[in-house]
Design an enzyme around this catalytic site. Structure first.
Site, PDB file in Angstrom:
ATOM      1  N   CYS A 179       0.810  -1.225   0.000  1.00 12.87           N
ATOM      2  CA  CYS A 179       0.000   0.000   0.000  1.00 12.87           C
ATOM      3  C   CYS A 179       0.847   1.281   0.000  1.00 12.87           C
ATOM      4  CB  CYS A 179      -0.951  -0.001   1.193  1.00 12.87           C
ATOM      5  SG  CYS A 179      -0.178  -0.451   2.753  1.00 12.87           S
TER       6      CYS A 179
ATOM      7  N   HIS B 107      -3.075   6.492   4.385  1.00 16.25           N
ATOM      8  CA  HIS B 107      -1.629   6.670   4.579  1.00 16.25           C
ATOM      9  C   HIS B 107      -1.214   8.021   3.987  1.00 16.25           C
ATOM     10  CE1 HIS B 107      -1.354   2.629   5.844  1.00 16.25           C
ATOM     11  NE2 HIS B 107      -0.580   2.112   4.916  1.00 16.25           N
TER      12      HIS B 107
END
Lengths: 348, 348
Positions: free
Chosen positions: A132, A245
């Site tokens: 990710c 994130h």
């Protein structure tokens, strides 16, 4: 790549944070399969998830489940992928794997459809979804790299709890409640308290001092960009954020690059949204990235530490569960199913 | 520097987060003054704070308050410092200023006692305490710079709410409660929600794209290290942590520097504690730095992006209210009062 009809789709790890997001995204994007099978471990079997307009009961994952499956999206961790992905391929399925199990296998393509769709050409077998943090960084830097080759990257991450799964998100919420109530905190999923705290990504530290997540960012970025010598120093940090994130990225080039040229490239890049409002101090934030398909990019500026103009700084936020995992997997499935490049994100 | 007797100490902004920490640290370190005057705005006057074993009532700050004061520690913001510090100096006091008002004035020393105590020599008038992010970074990098001159710094911060004061810490707690209760969140102190979120430091963005905090880190680091040409690119980010700042630091040198040599320097550096346990994945964390005097330093490793060995990566956490502000101010006061270098931290 020619079209590939999806009669039967399987979701392995359907009850996890990424698995559930996959189900939601398939519906949001109108992905059609004649039959959908939801699979999970014994612990989660029996749950009911609505996909394609029908409630479906999650079944216990068994080797025989893959007979007749065209595409299987795996989001159940590396161990499950290592055990069951070869079985699925043997049964004739294409596996799209969200785990780290096969990413660095030279025979397995590691694909972000906006960036290296060509790596899917002619592939059957296993296709890996990148880490990710690597995906979210690459969405911002690949469009730049295509025009101004990047020489070196220094990146520090601000990674959300979702990267460690649904239980980790729950732990952040629960610890927060405990903290406010003055109760003692006992970390279970994470090695340290996460409420009002942050720490080095909880993966094994290698002999060079880099943790496992940082190693993935280095290796996977090089593989996806076909740039085996690209220099990268990442620092991966877990922060008390739920599911997006963020990353502070410093780029070095062989020649001077103007921030305006970078901004222009990013404004045109699929799957990227430039959020760079200096007047109102509005830049990428996790709460704005959450639930969105686009990776937000901002704070685009000339690196003040390089008077030669050969540096650019950026800040990005992207939904770890969507573009960082589930969306990227579904985009690969669409690519395989339709033989065309994925549509630019629609869920804005 | 000769000793300077402290008969009368004044704390301006005594009820703020830094002011209260100053009072606590004076007691913890046994700093003695015959008389202590606590001052604040009209809004906070009347509060009672125990210092030096006695409850003292906070009075409204007035120009006449500085008659007979030897040392005045200001922690009430730049505007108050700009207005009252010259009055205090005129009245004969030495001002130790926690605000940004005079830091870049070439006639004002900007001091971290462990790093540039010599800049205090012969100084009366105003002495400035550096920006908290600059102090916390410098505690880790100045000992390295003394042995291996640093050429370039890329730093990304993870800054706590305390840097914006007691009301900001309260806002983080309150928003957290609201979030858990499903209530709507209305930011007051910060421009954006801080619970489960992070954002660019809320200071004005300059024409070069750097925010005010980043500009301070650049300018103040150069002044403190007497290195006007040092290259620095900071990215300053506010995170949902209560009171310790963390920083991911990438250092570039003119020649190869070994991580072990850096670790050895830091193990000997006053005010620094090396926390670098790779086996147990234990590195600097805000919850470990909170309430401590030492700045924690770890993740000391060779920068993987520089095969020539000319790069080092670090991660630091330091209590913003203590070493980032109040402790540094009290250490300066001790230095003035005793004419000796400050003691190495005792409150471990």
């Amino acid at each position: 790549m020619s079209a590939f009809p999806v009669r039967h789709l399987a979701i392995v790890g359907a009850t996890g944070a990424v698995g559930r997001e996959c189900c939601a995204i398939l519906d949001q994007r109108g992905f059609h399969a004649d039959r959908v099978t939801l699979l999970a471990s014994q612990r989660s079997a029996g749950a009911v998830i609505n996909v394609g307009g029908a409630d479906r009961t999650v079944e216990v994952l068994q080797p025989a489940d893959f007979e007749g499956v065209d595409i299987a999206i795996f989001s159940a961790g590396a161990e499950t992928s290592r055990r069951f992905a070869p079985i699925a391929v043997q049964a004739g399925a294409i596996v799209i794997d969200n785990s780290s199990a096969f990413r660095m296998d030279p025979t397995v393509p590691l694909v972000i459809p906006e960036i290296n769709p060509g790596d899917l050409d002619g592939q059957r077998g296993i296709i890996a979804v990148p880490n990710c943090s690597a995906i979210i960084m690459l969405m911002a830097i690949a469009p730049i790299h295509g025009r101004f080759p990047i020489k070196r990257i220094v990146v520090s991450t601000y990674q959300s709890a979702s990267g460690a799964g649904a239980r980790a998100m729950h732990e952040l919420i629960e610890q927060t409640r405990q903290h406010l109530n003055g109760e003692s905190i006992r970390p279970v999923v994470f090695p340290h308290p996460i409420v009002f705290n942050l720490f080095c990504h909880n993966t094994v530290i290698g002999p060079d001092g880099y943790n496992g997540e940082e190693r993935k960012m280095i290796d996977e970025t090089r593989k996806i960009l076909h740039a085996p010598d690209l220099s990268i120093s990442p620092t991966c940090v877990r922060v008390p954020v739920l599911r997006a994130h963020s990353e502070s990225i410093n780029l070095e080039f062989d020649r001077a690059v103007a921030p305006d040229a970078v901004r222009e490239l990013l404004c045109r890049a699929p799957g990227v949204r430039v959020v760079d409002d200096r007047v109102n101090n509005r830049f990428p934030m996790p709460i704005d990235a959450t639930g969105r398909d686009d990776v937000l990019v901002g704070r685009i500026r000339q690196d003040a530490s390089r008077p030669d103009g050969r540096g650019i700084d950026l800040f990005v936020s992207g939904d770890q569960l969507r573009k960082g995992a589930a969306l990227n997997a579904v985009q690969i499935a669409e690519h395989i199913a339709t033989g065309i490049r994925p549509r630019v994100s629609v869920a804005q």
